[in-house]
Design a protein around this motif. Structure first.
Motif, mmCIF file in Angstrom:
data_model
loop_
_atom_site.group_PDB
_atom_site.id
_atom_site.type_symbol
_atom_site.label_atom_id
_atom_site.label_comp_id
_atom_site.label_asym_id
_atom_site.label_seq_id
_atom_site.Cartn_x
_atom_site.Cartn_y
_atom_site.Cartn_z
ATOM 1 N N LEU A 73 16.777 43.578 3.952
ATOM 2 C CA LEU A 73 15.338 43.052 4.203
ATOM 3 C C LEU A 73 14.313 44.058 2.993
ATOM 4 O O LEU A 73 14.954 45.037 2.408
ATOM 5 N N LYS A 74 13.280 43.653 3.048
ATOM 6 C CA LYS A 74 12.205 44.439 2.228
ATOM 7 C C LYS A 74 12.096 45.738 2.945
ATOM 8 O O LYS A 74 12.175 45.975 4.120
ATOM 9 N N GLY A 75 11.654 46.884 2.251
ATOM 10 C CA GLY A 75 11.453 48.273 2.994
ATOM 11 C C GLY A 75 12.527 49.042 2.549
ATOM 12 O O GLY A 75 12.512 49.970 3.331
ATOM 13 N N ILE A 76 13.223 49.009 1.508
ATOM 14 C CA ILE A 76 14.252 49.961 1.114
ATOM 15 C C ILE A 76 13.462 51.285 0.618
ATOM 16 O O ILE A 76 12.708 51.478 0.157
ATOM 17 N N LYS A 77 14.071 52.256 1.185
ATOM 18 C CA LYS A 77 13.202 53.579 1.091
ATOM 19 C C LYS A 77 14.210 54.782 0.637
ATOM 20 O O LYS A 77 15.473 54.814 1.217
ATOM 21 N N MET A 78 13.779 55.312 -0.508
ATOM 22 C CA MET A 78 14.548 56.270 -1.026
ATOM 23 C C MET A 78 14.241 57.579 -0.160
ATOM 24 O O MET A 78 13.089 58.196 -0.217
ATOM 25 N N MET A 79 15.411 58.183 0.232
ATOM 26 C CA MET A 79 15.056 59.408 1.122
ATOM 27 C C MET A 79 14.989 60.644 0.197
ATOM 28 O O MET A 79 14.745 61.857 0.647
ATOM 29 N N GLY A 80 15.457 60.686 -1.172
ATOM 30 C CA GLY A 80 15.267 61.870 -1.933
ATOM 31 C C GLY A 80 16.606 61.948 -2.913
ATOM 32 O O GLY A 80 17.566 61.116 -2.773
ATOM 33 N N VAL B 131 18.971 45.390 -3.648
ATOM 34 C CA VAL B 131 17.544 44.692 -3.662
ATOM 35 C C VAL B 131 17.679 43.903 -2.312
ATOM 36 O O VAL B 131 18.611 43.340 -1.853
ATOM 37 N N SER B 132 16.428 43.366 -2.039
ATOM 38 C CA SER B 132 16.102 42.737 -0.871
ATOM 39 C C SER B 132 16.800 41.351 -1.011
ATOM 40 O O SER B 132 16.437 40.750 -2.147
ATOM 41 N N THR C 291 32.095 44.659 2.126
ATOM 42 C CA THR C 291 31.328 45.258 0.910
ATOM 43 C C THR C 291 31.583 46.723 1.486
ATOM 44 O O THR C 291 31.274 47.616 2.377
ATOM 45 N N ILE C 292 32.155 47.572 0.497
ATOM 46 C CA ILE C 292 32.299 48.926 0.681
ATOM 47 C C ILE C 292 31.498 49.795 -0.688
ATOM 48 O O ILE C 292 30.396 50.453 -0.141
ATOM 49 N N TYR C 293 32.061 49.315 -1.726
ATOM 50 C CA TYR C 293 31.228 49.808 -3.045
ATOM 51 C C TYR C 293 30.340 48.830 -3.842
ATOM 52 O O TYR C 293 30.824 47.501 -3.573
ATOM 53 N N PHE C 294 29.201 49.030 -4.309
ATOM 54 C CA PHE C 294 28.591 48.114 -5.040
ATOM 55 C C PHE C 294 27.806 49.007 -6.044
ATOM 56 O O PHE C 294 27.580 49.870 -5.970
ATOM 57 N N LEU C 295 27.345 48.143 -7.116
ATOM 58 C CA LEU C 295 26.301 48.521 -8.115
ATOM 59 C C LEU C 295 25.021 48.861 -7.640
ATOM 60 O O LEU C 295 24.549 47.933 -6.645
ATOM 61 N N ASN C 296 24.424 49.812 -8.207
ATOM 62 C CA ASN C 296 23.197 49.988 -7.753
ATOM 63 C C ASN C 296 21.967 48.753 -8.068
ATOM 64 O O ASN C 296 21.018 48.632 -7.653
ATOM 65 N N LYS C 297 22.304 48.104 -8.941
ATOM 66 C CA LYS C 297 21.747 46.682 -9.569
ATOM 67 C C LYS C 297 21.351 45.717 -8.071
ATOM 68 O O LYS C 297 20.667 44.752 -8.182
ATOM 69 N N ASP C 298 22.566 45.920 -7.343
ATOM 70 C CA ASP C 298 22.728 44.875 -5.969
ATOM 71 C C ASP C 298 22.072 45.476 -5.224
ATOM 72 O O ASP C 298 21.540 44.940 -3.888
ATOM 73 N N ASN D 250 21.332 59.727 -5.355
ATOM 74 C CA ASN D 250 20.203 59.351 -4.535
ATOM 75 C C ASN D 250 20.806 58.600 -3.330
ATOM 76 O O ASN D 250 21.695 58.104 -3.011
ATOM 77 N N VAL D 251 19.770 58.824 -2.144
ATOM 78 C CA VAL D 251 20.056 58.363 -0.809
ATOM 79 C C VAL D 251 19.047 57.442 -0.431
ATOM 80 O O VAL D 251 17.715 57.813 -0.647
ATOM 81 N N TYR D 252 19.457 56.399 0.018
ATOM 82 C CA TYR D 252 18.413 55.359 0.759
ATOM 83 C C TYR D 252 18.786 54.882 1.901
ATOM 84 O O TYR D 252 19.678 55.045 2.498
ATOM 85 N N MET D 253 17.718 54.487 2.578
ATOM 86 C CA MET D 253 17.742 53.991 4.081
ATOM 87 C C MET D 253 17.276 52.642 3.839
ATOM 88 O O MET D 253 16.307 52.345 3.490
ATOM 89 N N ILE D 254 18.347 51.678 4.157
ATOM 90 C CA ILE D 254 18.306 50.175 3.952
ATOM 91 C C ILE D 254 18.173 49.362 5.068
ATOM 92 O O ILE D 254 19.089 49.598 6.244
ATOM 93 N N PRO D 255 17.174 48.539 5.401
ATOM 94 C CA PRO D 255 16.803 47.785 6.472
ATOM 95 C C PRO D 255 17.607 46.571 6.357
ATOM 96 O O PRO D 255 17.733 45.957 5.472
ATOM 97 N N LEU D 256 18.300 46.251 7.434
ATOM 98 C CA LEU D 256 19.373 44.980 7.413
ATOM 99 C C LEU D 256 19.172 43.999 8.621
ATOM 100 O O LEU D 256 18.571 44.437 9.724
ATOM 101 N N VAL D 257 19.480 42.772 8.648
ATOM 102 C CA VAL D 257 19.474 41.806 9.504
ATOM 103 C C VAL D 257 20.854 40.974 9.593
ATOM 104 O O VAL D 257 21.094 40.892 8.422
#
Length: 308
Positions: free
Chosen positions: A216-223, A106-107, A97-104, A248-255
């Motif tokens: 994971l849950k906890g996606i955070k928009m940084m601004g 999600v946790s 995965t390099i590019y993806f749509l904003n709708k994807d 927009n920039v997000y910090m995404i938690p992953l496992v």
């Protein structure tokens, strides 16, 4: 043509830096200008003593091969890959995965990812040294001669492309600058956001290993205001920094599938109308310029700044 003679000046500057407080080392400059912002490891690793910064090129074999695989980041108006007009998907790009749509975003969403650590071992030069080395396509022969790089080599082509990227005008809504030292990087950020800033990078235990990750849950928009700085391939550390409107920039938690945790930076572009229609993202997602928001992950040597 008037050639610069770096080595004698470099030797004098080394003595001057050791014997005077007038020129601050890069780390001290950071602390004096951004006292409330910790220096991230991704930048700390690129610092080296002035005595260690010789006139050498730092291109590893894997770095040279990266240019043959289409892994170049150029301006958004052209596309992330220099050969995007005739780009052929290979197995890596088909399964990662390099590019993806904003709708994807999600946790629970699963994506195959590789947290790419830079293969370029180039470090920052001391600011006083970097300032006197030409950084211009018009003086490329002089630059190549200084670093003992053959004009027709892969290294020369990499150097040329990086300079061209830095000299090219930004696309609509883009404010850009190439920082040739840690000090110039700090100065650019302060000029745009002031001294009250936060800086973020990816946090991943497994690097350069492809595996399936689950958001994971906890996606955070940084601004919605940020400066993104990409490390360029060059004989010494150069960062291509830019601000693009409507992002927009997000910090995404992953496992990961192996249980390893990661935090990844994602940039989502809300307006792609100014992008080249042949941009690789449009080929992958089957969308057109001005369509749905396009998101992408950032490499581990990319730095993101947001006003605090």
């Amino acid at each position: 043509m008037k050639h610069f003679h770096l080595l004698p000046v470099f030797a004098l500057l080394c003595v001057f830096i050791r014997g005077s407080n007038a020129i601050l080392p890069a780390e001290l400059y950071w602390e004096s200008m951004l006292p409330n912002t910790p220096l991230p490891n991704a930048l700390q690793e690129l610092l080296e003593p002035a005595e260690a910064a010789g006139n050498r090129s730092s291109f590893s074999e894997s770095e040279l091969q990266a240019g043959n695989q289409g892994g170049r980041r150029v301006t958004y108006g052209v596309g992330y890959w220099a050969e995007s007009k005739s780009f052929k998907k290979n197995d890596t790009f088909n399964t990662t995965t390099i590019y993806f749509l904003n709708k994807d975003l999600v946790s629970g969403k699963k994506m195959n990812l590789v947290f790419t650590k830079s293969t370029n071992g180039s470090n920052f030069l001391p600011h006083e040294i970097a300032k006197i080395i030409p950084f211009s396509s018009k003086r490329l022969p002089e630059i190549l001669k200084h670093f003992s790089i053959k004009p027709m080599s892969k290294e020369a082509e990499i150097m040329k492309q990086t300079i061209i990227e830095c000299e090219a005008p930004g696309i609509t809504g883009e404010d850009k600058n190439c920082a040739i030292s840690l000090e110039s990087l700090v100065d650019y950020v302060i000029a745009k956001f002031g001294k009250n800033v936060e800086v973020f990078t990816n946090e991943a235990k497994e690097e350069n290993v492809k595996q399936e990750y689950t958001i994971l849950k906890g996606i955070k928009m940084m601004g919605d205001k940020q400066i993104v700085c990409h490390k360029e391939r060059y004989a010494y550390a150069v960062f291509y920094c830019h601000r693009i409107m409507n992002t927009n920039v997000y910090m995404i938690p992953l496992v990961g599938a192996d249980g390893s945790k990661a935090k990844a930076l994602v940039v989502c572009h809300l307006d792609t109308s100014a992008w080249n229609p042949k941009h690789f993202a449009f080929q992958v997602l089957n969308v057109k310029p001005g369509g749905p928001p396009v998101c992408h992950f950032l490499n581990s040597d990319t730095i993101v700044w947001v006003p605090n």
